[in-house]
Design a protein around this motif. Structure first.
Motif, PDB file in Angstrom:
ATOM      1  N   VAL A 190      -3.610   1.419  -2.567  1.00 52.05           N
ATOM      2  CA  VAL A 190      -4.404   2.286  -1.603  1.00 52.05           C
ATOM      3  C   VAL A 190      -3.561   2.393  -0.278  1.00 52.05           C
ATOM      4  CG1 VAL A 190      -6.533   3.070  -0.728  1.00 52.05           C
ATOM      5  CG2 VAL A 190      -6.249   1.855  -2.940  1.00 52.05           C
ATOM      6  N   GLY A 191      -3.075   3.336   0.049  1.00 49.33           N
ATOM      7  CA  GLY A 191      -2.210   3.191   1.390  1.00 49.33           C
ATOM      8  C   GLY A 191      -3.037   4.053   2.473  1.00 49.33           C
ATOM      9  N   MET A 192      -2.705   3.692   3.697  1.00 48.09           N
ATOM     10  CA  MET A 192      -3.491   4.414   4.699  1.00 48.09           C
ATOM     11  C   MET A 192      -2.594   5.030   5.783  1.00 48.09           C
ATOM     12  SD  MET A 192      -6.963   2.953   6.358  1.00 48.09           S
ATOM     13  CE  MET A 192      -7.986   3.985   7.303  1.00 48.09           C
ATOM     14  N   ARG A 247     -12.252   3.102   5.892  1.00 48.11           N
ATOM     15  CA  ARG A 247     -11.569   1.787   5.695  1.00 48.11           C
ATOM     16  C   ARG A 247     -12.034   0.704   4.753  1.00 48.11           C
ATOM     17  NH1 ARG A 247      -9.272   0.916  10.973  1.00 48.11           N
ATOM     18  NH2 ARG A 247      -9.666  -1.165  11.132  1.00 48.11           N
ATOM     19  N   THR A 293       3.942   5.285   4.037  1.00 51.07           N
ATOM     20  CA  THR A 293       2.885   4.845   3.146  1.00 51.07           C
ATOM     21  C   THR A 293       3.393   5.482   1.707  1.00 51.07           C
ATOM     22  OG1 THR A 293       1.501   5.534   4.752  1.00 51.07           O
ATOM     23  CG2 THR A 293       0.440   5.308   2.569  1.00 51.07           C
ATOM     24  N   MET A 312      -9.555  -2.177   4.813  1.00 53.11           N
ATOM     25  CA  MET A 312      -8.940  -2.450   6.042  1.00 53.11           C
ATOM     26  C   MET A 312     -10.018  -3.316   6.893  1.00 53.11           C
ATOM     27  SD  MET A 312      -5.978  -1.827   6.886  1.00 53.11           S
ATOM     28  CE  MET A 312      -5.741  -1.608   8.431  1.00 53.11           C
ATOM     29  N   PHE A 359      -2.977   6.538   9.803  1.00 52.69           N
ATOM     30  CA  PHE A 359      -4.000   6.454  10.937  1.00 52.69           C
ATOM     31  C   PHE A 359      -3.959   7.499  11.866  1.00 52.69           C
ATOM     32  CE2 PHE A 359      -2.706   2.166   9.188  1.00 52.69           C
ATOM     33  CZ  PHE A 359      -4.011   1.627   9.251  1.00 52.69           C
ATOM     34  N   TYR A 411      -0.796  -3.893   8.008  1.00 56.15           N
ATOM     35  CA  TYR A 411      -1.831  -4.308   6.879  1.00 56.15           C
ATOM     36  C   TYR A 411      -1.886  -3.160   6.093  1.00 56.15           C
ATOM     37  CZ  TYR A 411      -2.866  -8.062  10.144  1.00 56.15           C
ATOM     38  OH  TYR A 411      -2.850  -9.157  10.969  1.00 56.15           O
ATOM     39  N   GLY A 412      -2.032  -1.955   6.326  1.00 54.52           N
ATOM     40  CA  GLY A 412      -2.349  -0.860   5.505  1.00 54.52           C
ATOM     41  C   GLY A 412      -1.077  -0.751   4.594  1.00 54.52           C
ATOM     42  N   LEU A 413      -0.043  -1.016   4.669  1.00 54.32           N
ATOM     43  CA  LEU A 413       0.838  -1.078   3.720  1.00 54.32           C
ATOM     44  C   LEU A 413       0.818  -2.135   2.933  1.00 54.32           C
ATOM     45  CD1 LEU A 413       3.612   0.137   5.910  1.00 54.32           C
ATOM     46  CD2 LEU A 413       2.751   1.330   4.219  1.00 54.32           C
ATOM     47  N   GLY A 414       0.188  -3.162   3.053  1.00 50.00           N
ATOM     48  CA  GLY A 414       0.110  -4.267   1.997  1.00 50.00           C
ATOM     49  C   GLY A 414       0.473  -5.561   2.678  1.00 50.00           C
ATOM     50  N   ALA A 415       1.103  -5.512   3.917  1.00 55.88           N
ATOM     51  CA  ALA A 415       1.703  -6.611   4.540  1.00 55.88           C
ATOM     52  C   ALA A 415       0.726  -7.761   4.763  1.00 55.88           C
ATOM     53  CB  ALA A 415       2.424  -6.514   5.720  1.00 55.88           C
ATOM     54  N   ASN A 447      -9.627   0.509   1.354  1.00 58.45           N
ATOM     55  CA  ASN A 447      -8.686  -0.495   1.009  1.00 58.45           C
ATOM     56  C   ASN A 447      -8.873  -1.774   1.778  1.00 58.45           C
ATOM     57  OD1 ASN A 447      -7.987   0.185   3.698  1.00 58.45           O
ATOM     58  ND2 ASN A 447      -6.008   0.670   3.155  1.00 58.45           N
ATOM     59  N   ARG A 475      -3.753  -2.961  -1.286  1.00 58.29           N
ATOM     60  CA  ARG A 475      -3.415  -2.232  -0.144  1.00 58.29           C
ATOM     61  C   ARG A 475      -1.942  -1.326  -0.114  1.00 58.29           C
ATOM     62  NH1 ARG A 475      -4.964  -6.135   4.630  1.00 58.29           N
ATOM     63  NH2 ARG A 475      -7.071  -5.763   4.585  1.00 58.29           N
ATOM     64  N   ASP A 533      -2.437  -2.591  12.159  1.00 61.86           N
ATOM     65  CA  ASP A 533      -3.154  -1.883  11.170  1.00 61.86           C
ATOM     66  C   ASP A 533      -2.321  -1.314  10.083  1.00 61.86           C
ATOM     67  OD1 ASP A 533      -5.759  -2.807  11.992  1.00 61.86           O
ATOM     68  OD2 ASP A 533      -6.167  -0.931  12.905  1.00 61.86           O
TER      69      ASP A 533
END
Lengths: 457, 267
Positions: free
Chosen positions: B102-104, B63, B177, B68, B106, A344-348, B66, B99, A341
Motif C-alpha cells: 500500500v504505497g503513498m 494514513r 511509489t 503511516m 504525499f 516509510y511510505g515505501l516500506g523502508a 498503510n 507499506r 514519511d
C-alpha cells in the motif's frame, strides 16, 4: 565628578529627557493635533540625543586623556630626564603618577614641580570634561525639545539611530577580529624577519631556546614547526576518531530514536559535557586517563610515554562529542518530516530511512558540524598543555609524547622573556598559523552549512 | 449538529469486489477522537475520492490504510482494516511489506536528495526486488514511463530529483511509489502544491493507473474528485457521512451536509 557619577548623571538626564519628550508630544496631541509618531517615540528620540553624544564623548575622552596628559607632563620634566630613552621617560612618568596619588616609595624633590603639575592637570581636565559632558546632555535636551512638533518624524529618526547603534555593535566584533589579526600579523612579521618562513614552515627541529645574553652559550634556537603541526594533527585526529562516531551516533539516537522524555533529559546532559571547564578535562586526562593508558600499554608490553598523545586525544575527543552531537542533532532535525514519511511510505524501516535518506540529506550540515569541531580541536589548549607534554617529537605513534602548536604558544610566552627575541615572537607566528587554519576551517564549515540550509527553506 | 449525531453512513459504503475493507475504524490523538466508527470498502481497480472540509479526518483515515499513523506516538487506532481479507492491524503483520503493498504519495512533492534514478530505485533496492543492475534499470524505466516522466528525464537520470519542477517532482514520487509494485496507492492531496497544467497531467495519470492499481485520493478540489474518481466519500468532523458513486454525489447528494459542502456553503 568622576566617571561613574558622570555616567549616572547622564543616565538620570536621559530618563528625564524621555519623560520630557513624551509629555511634550502628549501636550501637542492633547490640543487635537495629529502627531506623526507615538508620544513614546518623541521621548525615545529625546533620550537618545541626550544620552548618546555625552557617552560617546566620555568614551573618546577616556581613551585620549592619559596620552595627552602624559605628553603635557613630559614637556614639564627637567631637561636631564627628557634626554633619556623612551623607557626611562616612561619610568619617570609612572613615578610621577605614583607620587601624585601619594604612593611614592621614595621622595624625589626634582620631580616635585611635575607632580604638582600633574595634579593640577588632572583637576582641570576633570572639571573640563564633566562640564562638557553635562552641557552636551543639556544641549541635547534643549535642541530636541525645540524640534518636537506635530509633523516631526520621530519614529523614522529613532529607528535610523537604533539601526546605526546595532551596526556599530556588530562593527565592534568585526573590528576586534581585525585588530587581533593585525597585531598577530605585525609580530609574526617581526619573527619572519629573524627566522625565514621556509625554515619555520618546513623545518623539522623545534628547539626555541635562544641566548638571553650575548655571553650565553649553546642554544641558538631552531624554529622548525613541523613537529608541532604533526603533533596537533595527531591529537586532533585521535580526538575526531572518538568524537565523530560517538557524537554522530548520539545525535542519530537523540533525533530519530529517543522518546521525547529521554531526549528532554539526555540532550541537556550531553551538552553539560561542553560546559565542563577544559582545565578540568586537562587534569582528568593527565591524572586519570594517562596513567590508565600507560599501565594498560605496559601490561601488553608496549612502551607508553606518561604524557601520551593518546590520552590527550581521547579526552579531547570526549570534550568535543557535544559539539558534534548537538550540531548534528540540529541538522538532522531540520530534515523535513516529509522525506521520512516518503521513505516509510515505501516500506523502508527506520534504520534504512536514517541511513539512506536522513543522513544523506543532513550530510552537508554534519560535515559542517565536524569541521567546526576540528577547528575547536586544533585550537584547544588546556587539555594538551596539561596532558600532552612539551617534547617536540616528530612521530605518528599515539603512545609517544608529542606537543602541539597551542602548548608551545603557552610555554613560549610564560615566564620572563625579552619581548623582541625570536623565542617570544615565534608564539605569534604559531598563533598566526593557528588563526589562519581555524579561519579557513570555520569559513568552509559555514559555507557548507549555509548551502545545506538553502536546500530546504 | 444534531444531523450527524447518529453514526450512520448514507449511501453505499460497501462494494462487491473490495480490495480494502475498513470496519468501525476510530482514531484517537491522545484524548481527542479524530475519527468515529468509519466503515468503508475500497474496491479493486477503482479510484475513490475522500472529500470534506479541513480537519474532517479524511487524511487521517487515509494514513490509517498503510499504518503511516504508526509514526505518531500518541495516535491510537480502533477497529480493523482488512487488505485482501487480512487485518493490517493484526500484531503479526509486519508494517514493512504492508507499506510496500500500500504505497503513498504525499501532499508536497518530497523527492529524496538523490538522483532521479536513485529516487526510483530506492524502493526496489530496500525490498530487494531487482536481482541485477539490468533488472533495476528496467524497473526504473518502466516506473518512470508509467508515471509519464520518462521522456522528460531519460537524458538526466543522474541529476538530482530536487532539481525538477514541482509537477515533475510529484510524478517522480508517483514513479517511486509504483517502482515497488504496490497494489494500492494512497494519495494525500497530490495536486495541492501544483499548477493547473501539472495537475491535469497527474489526473490523467491517475486515470491510467486505475487499470493496475486501487487508488484512494484525498482532495480539496471537487472538480478533481469528479474528474478522477468512480466513488466519492464525504467526511465531516471525523465521521463518514455519505459514500456514493461520484456522479451521484455531485448531482443528487443524499445528505444535507454533503449537499452543503459540494455547493460551497462551507469548507
Amino acid at each position: 565628578m568622576n566617571y561613574s557619577s558622570l555616567i549616572i548623571a547622564v543616565l538620570i538626564l536621559l530618563g528625564g529627557a524621555y519623560l520630557l519628550g513624551r509629555n511634550r508630544a502628549r501636550a501637542i496631541a492633547s490640543q487635537g493635533i495629529r502627531l506623526h509618531s507615538l508620544p513614546t517615540h518623541y521621548g525615545a528620540l529625546m533620550a537618545l540625543w541626550t544620552g548618546l553624544p555625552p557617552l560617546l564623548l566620555l568614551l573618546i575622552w577616556g581613551l585620549a586623556e592619559a596620552p595627552i596628559i602624559d605628553h603635557l607632563l613630559i614637556a614639564q620634566l627637567p631637561e636631564a630626564i627628557q634626554q633619556g630613552t623612551s623607557s626611562e621617560i616612561q619610568l619617570t612618568i609612572s613615578k610621577v603618577h605614583n607620587l601624585a596619588i601619594g604612593a611614592g616609595i621614595d621622595a624625589a624633590p626634582e620631580l616635585e614641580p611635575a607632580v604638582r603639575h600633574l595634579i593640577d592637570l588632572q583637576q582641570r581636565t576633570l572639571l573640563l570634561h564633566s562640564g562638557m559632558v553635562l552641557s552636551l546632555a543639556l544641549l541635547g535636551i534643549a535642541l530636541t525639545w525645540r524640534r518636537i512638533k506635530a509633523d516631526m518624524r520621530a519614529r523614522t529618526e529613532v529607528e535610523s539611530i537604533v539601526r546605526r547603534l546595532l551596526f556599530a555593535s556588530s562593527g565592534v566584533a568585526v573590528l576586534t577580529t581585525l585588530g587581533i589579526l593585525a597585531s598577530v600579523l605585525y609580530e609574526a612579521w617581526q619573527f619572519f624577519g629573524k627566522v625565514s618562513p621556509f625554515e619555520f614552515l618546513f623545518g623539522t627541529t623545534w628547539s626555541p631556546q635562544v641566548a638571553l645574553r650575548a655571553d650565553q652559550s649553546g642554544s641558538s634556537g631552531s624554529f622548525g614547526a613541523v613537529p608541532l603541526f604533526a603533533g596537533t594533527l595527531l591529537i586532533s585526529l585521535i580526538a575526531m576518531f572518538i568524537a565523530v562516531p560517538v557524537g554522530l551516533m548520539a545525535a542519530i539516537y537523540l533525533s530519530e530514536y529517543a522518546t521525547p522524555t529521554i531526549r528532554q533529559y539526555a540532550k541537556p546532559a550531553l551538552e553539560i559535557l561542553a560546559g565542563i571547564p577544559t582545565v578540568v578535562y586537562g587534569f582528568f586526562a593527565a591524572l586519570t586517563v594517562a596513567p590508565v593508558i600507560r599501565e594498560l600499554g605496559e601490561s601488553m608490553g608496549l612502551a607508553v610515554s606518561s604524557e601520551s598523545a593518546l590520552a590527550a586525544g581521547l579526552v579531547m575527543g570526549i570534550m568535543i562529542i557535544p559539539f558534534v552531537s548537538s550540531l548534528s542533532d540540529d541538522v538532522i532535525n531540520a530534515v523535513p518530516q516529509s522525506l521520512r514519511d516518503g521513505s516509510y511510505g515505501l516500506g523502508a524501516t527506520k534504520s534504512e530511512t536514517v541511513k539512506e535518506v536522513v543522513i544523506p540529506a543532513a550530510l552537508p550540515g554534519i560535515v559542517g558540524a565536524i569541521m567546526l569541531a576540528v577547528s575547536r580541536a586544533i585550537g584547544e589548549t588546556m587539555i594538551v598543555a596539561m596532558a600532552a607534554g612539551l617534547a617536540a617529537n616528530l612521530t605518528a605513534n599515539p603512545l609517544d609524547s608529542v606537543t602541539t602548536v597551542t602548548v608551545q604558544i603557552v610555554t613560549l610566552l610564560v615566564g620572563d622573556q625579552e619581548f623582541d627575541s625570536p623565542k617570544t615572537l615565534a608564539a605569534f607566528a604559531l598563533g598566526l598559523v593557528l588563526f589562519l587554519v581555524t579561519l579557513v576551517l570555520n569559513f568552509v564549515a559555514l559555507k557548507v552549512v549555509q548551502k545545506y540550509r538553502e536546500q530546504y527553506d | 449538529m444534531s444531523i450527524i449525531e447518529n453514526h450512520k453512513t448514507n449511501g453505499a459504503a460497501f462494494c462487491e469486489n473490495p480490495k480494502l475493507k475498513a470496519r468501525d475504524v476510530g482514531v484517537f490523538y491522545g484524548e481527542k477522537q479524530a475519527i468515529f466508527d468509519v466503515s468503508l470498502d475500497i474496491g479493486a481497480n477503482e479510484v475513490i475520492a475522500l472529500i470534506g472540509p479541513s480537519g474532517c479526518g479524511k487524511s487521517t483515515f487515509l494514513r490509517c490504510l498503510n499504518r503511516m499513523n504508526d509514526t505518531i506516538d500518541i495516535c491510537q487506532i480502533r477497529g480493523e482494516i482488512l487488505l485482501d481479507g487480512e487485518n493490517i492491524y493484526d500484531p503479526k503483520v509486519d508494517v514493512v511489506p504492508l507499506r510496500a503493498r500500500v504505497g503513498m504519495v504525499f501532499q508536497k512533492p518530497n523527492p529524496f536528495p538523490k538522483s532521479i534514478y536513485d529516487n526510483v530505485a530506492y524502493g526496489p533496492r530496500i525490498h530487494g526486488l531487482a536481482h541485477s543492475r539490468v533488472d533495476l534499470d528496467e524497473i526504473v524505466e518502466k516506473s518512470l514511463q508509467r508515471a509519464g516522466l520518462w521522456n522528460e528525464v531519460k537524458d538526466r537520470l543522474h541529476s538530482p530529483g530536487t532539481g525538477l519542477s514541482g509537477g515533475q517532482q510529484q510524478r517522480l514520487c508517483i514513479a517511486r511509489t509504483i517502482a515497488v509494485d504496490p497494489e494500492v496507492i494512497l494519495m494525500d492531496e497530490p495536486c495541492s502544491a501544483l499548477d493547473p497544467i501539472a495537475t491535469a497531467k497527474i489526473e490523467e495519470l491517475i486515470d491510467e493507473l486505475r487499470e493496475n492499481y486501487t487508488i484512494a485520493i484525498v482532495t480539496h478540489s471537487m472538480q478533481q474528485a469528479a474528474r478522477v474518481s468512480q466513488r466519492t466519500a464525504y467526511f465531516h468532523l471525523g465521521q463518514l457521512i455519505e459514500v456514493n458513486p461520484t456522479d451521484q454525489v455531485f448531482t443528487t447528494p443524499q445528505h444535507t451536509l454533503t449537499e452543503a459542502y459540494i455547493t460551497g456553503r462551507f469548507g
